[in-house]
Design an enzyme around this catalytic site. Structure first.
Site, PDB file in Angstrom:
ATOM      1  N   ASP A   1      -7.916   2.180   4.365  1.00  0.00           N
ATOM      2  CA  ASP A   1      -8.438   0.884   4.787  1.00  0.00           C
ATOM      3  C   ASP A   1      -9.174   0.313   3.593  1.00  0.00           C
ATOM      4  OD1 ASP A   1      -8.403  -0.790   7.266  1.00  0.00           O
ATOM      5  OD2 ASP A   1     -10.470  -1.050   6.623  1.00  0.00           O
TER       6      ASP A   1
ATOM      7  N   HIS B   1      -9.508   0.764  -7.060  1.00  0.00           N
ATOM      8  CA  HIS B   1     -10.288   1.366  -5.981  1.00  0.00           C
ATOM      9  C   HIS B   1      -9.495   2.487  -5.314  1.00  0.00           C
ATOM     10  CE1 HIS B   1      -7.731  -1.849  -4.812  1.00  0.00           C
ATOM     11  NE2 HIS B   1      -7.981  -1.780  -3.515  1.00  0.00           N
ATOM     12  N   ARG B   2      -8.165   2.268  -5.191  1.00  0.00           N
ATOM     13  CA  ARG B   2      -7.298   3.270  -4.565  1.00  0.00           C
ATOM     14  C   ARG B   2      -7.198   4.498  -5.479  1.00  0.00           C
ATOM     15  NH1 ARG B   2      -4.171  -0.342  -3.273  1.00  0.00           N
ATOM     16  NH2 ARG B   2      -5.256  -0.749  -1.331  1.00  0.00           N
TER      17      ARG B   2
ATOM     18  N   LYS C   1       0.834  -1.209   0.000  1.00  0.00           N
ATOM     19  CA  LYS C   1       0.000   0.000   0.000  1.00  0.00           C
ATOM     20  C   LYS C   1       0.864   1.253   0.000  1.00  0.00           C
ATOM     21  CE  LYS C   1      -4.013  -1.268   2.737  1.00  0.00           C
ATOM     22  NZ  LYS C   1      -4.660  -0.941   4.014  1.00  0.00           N
TER      23      LYS C   1
ATOM     24  N   PHE D   1       0.014  -7.059  -5.043  1.00  0.00           N
ATOM     25  CA  PHE D   1       0.128  -7.549  -3.670  1.00  0.00           C
ATOM     26  C   PHE D   1      -1.236  -8.099  -3.254  1.00  0.00           C
ATOM     27  CE2 PHE D   1      -2.144  -4.334  -1.147  1.00  0.00           C
ATOM     28  CZ  PHE D   1      -2.249  -3.294  -2.068  1.00  0.00           C
ATOM     29  N   GLY D   2      -1.288  -8.666  -2.047  1.00  0.00           N
ATOM     30  CA  GLY D   2      -2.563  -9.151  -1.509  1.00  0.00           C
ATOM     31  C   GLY D   2      -3.309 -10.048  -2.488  1.00  0.00           C
TER      32      GLY D   2
HETATM   33  P1  IMP Z   1      -6.157  -3.290   5.689  1.00  0.00           P
HETATM   34  O1  IMP Z   1      -6.757  -2.152   4.924  1.00  0.00           O
HETATM   35  O2  IMP Z   1      -4.798  -2.983   6.197  1.00  0.00           O
HETATM   36  O3  IMP Z   1      -7.098  -3.835   6.706  1.00  0.00           O
HETATM   37  O4  IMP Z   1      -5.892  -4.471   4.668  1.00  0.00           O
HETATM   38  C1  IMP Z   1      -6.745  -4.742   3.628  1.00  0.00           C
HETATM   39  C2  IMP Z   1      -6.229  -5.889   2.815  1.00  0.00           C
HETATM   40  O5  IMP Z   1      -6.988  -5.888   1.603  1.00  0.00           O
HETATM   41  C3  IMP Z   1      -4.793  -5.755   2.350  1.00  0.00           C
HETATM   42  O6  IMP Z   1      -3.869  -6.251   3.255  1.00  0.00           O
HETATM   43  C4  IMP Z   1      -4.819  -6.540   1.051  1.00  0.00           C
HETATM   44  O7  IMP Z   1      -4.644  -7.883   1.238  1.00  0.00           O
HETATM   45  C5  IMP Z   1      -6.225  -6.331   0.546  1.00  0.00           C
HETATM   46  N1  IMP Z   1      -6.132  -5.309  -0.491  1.00  0.00           N
HETATM   47  C6  IMP Z   1      -6.416  -3.992  -0.372  1.00  0.00           C
HETATM   48  N2  IMP Z   1      -6.160  -3.353  -1.522  1.00  0.00           N
HETATM   49  C7  IMP Z   1      -5.689  -4.291  -2.365  1.00  0.00           C
HETATM   50  C8  IMP Z   1      -5.213  -4.225  -3.700  1.00  0.00           C
HETATM   51  O8  IMP Z   1      -5.134  -3.178  -4.349  1.00  0.00           O
HETATM   52  N3  IMP Z   1      -4.820  -5.392  -4.207  1.00  0.00           N
HETATM   53  C9  IMP Z   1      -4.863  -6.563  -3.537  1.00  0.00           C
HETATM   54  N4  IMP Z   1      -5.258  -6.678  -2.286  1.00  0.00           N
HETATM   55  C10 IMP Z   1      -5.686  -5.530  -1.702  1.00  0.00           C
END
Ligand code: IMP
Length: 221
Positions: A89, A208-209, A33, A180-181
């Site tokens: 978030d 989304h970001r 992120k 990632f993620g």
């Molecule tokens: P948090 O916002 O730190 O609670 O984490 C949200 C989780 O959503 C992240 O650790 C990712 O695994 C997932 N996530 C959020 N945005 C993305 C993205 O752009 N790509 C893939 N996974 C995402």
């Protein structure tokens, strides 16, 4: 969308606070992120410094909404650093799972090995989503969306917030190593590649970001 838009009790909405040039804390310990947010902030002349670089503690994310978690992370970082702080978030909402994992997206990756420290395993998390979809049979809807809520907090407690979304389909098996993620299983609507296969600049144009950032940029710069 902004917290200021809510206009409680019929009061006229207040003007959104502008962000002055200078240091801005990226209130996240998630390297993926932080990398994306730095990239998105590049054109706006702010000096981005991450929570890890400032040695800020990892906050306990005990909110039950994206907004609550974003707000608590931004407020804590602004309070401890004395600087404006931006938090994100975000999460994956899968229609057939009643929009789970949603605010618990990161938790679904928690791994508790028999030995060694706990950690996050994104392949485990993607497999968990796929397993729950498989339980509903071959005709289950694979529609999903990512949500991103940005909170921008100042040391005096003022907060602005913005929310973005991208719609897509979940694929299996995971494809691509660029993001990632959950990126390797998320294919945005109208695209042939997953976020994991896509060039990062292309992802930044539609994610989304990026959607939430476009609103933030329009409002605060
Ligand atoms: P948090 O916002 O730190 O609670 O984490 C949200 C989780 O959503 C992240 O650790 C990712 O695994 C997932 N996530 C959020 N945005 C993305 C993205 O752009 N790509 C893939 N996974 C995402």
């Amino acid at each position: 969308m902004s917290g200021e838009d809510e206009g409680i009790g019929g009061d006229a909405p207040q003007a959104i606070r502008k962000l002055e040039p200078g240091k801005l804390v990226i209130a996240s310990h998630n390297e993926g992120k932080v990398r994306e947010i730095r990239e998105l902030l590049k054109p706006y002349g702010v000096e981005a410094v991450s929570a890890a670089e400032l040695d800020l503690p990892v906050p306990v994310e005990n909110g039950t909404t994206f907004y609550a978690n974003a707000e608590l992370k931004a407020i804590q970082a602004a309070d401890l650093s004395g600087l404006p702080a931006l938090s994100d978030d975000s999460g994956l909402c899968v229609e057939a799972l009643g929009n789970a994992p949603g605010v618990y997206t990161a938790d679904w990756a928690e791994r508790q090995p028999l030995e060694g420290p706990p950690g996050r395993d994104w392949y485990l998390a993607m497999g968990k989503v796929e397993g729950k979809l498989a339980e509903q049979g071959p005709d289950v809807s694979r529609s999903a969306h990512f949500v991103c809520t940005l909170a921008l907090a100042w040391p005096d407690g003022h907060v602005e917030w913005f929310e973005g979304k991208v719609e897509g389909t979940l694929v299996w098996p995971p494809r691509g190593k660029k993001g990632f993620g959950y990126d390797p299983v998320f294919q945005p609507l109208g695209e042939n590649e997953t976020f994991g296969e896509m060039d990062p600049a292309r992802k930044h144009g539609m994610s989304h970001r990026a959607d939430a950032f476009a609103q933030l940029v329009k409002a605060v710069f």
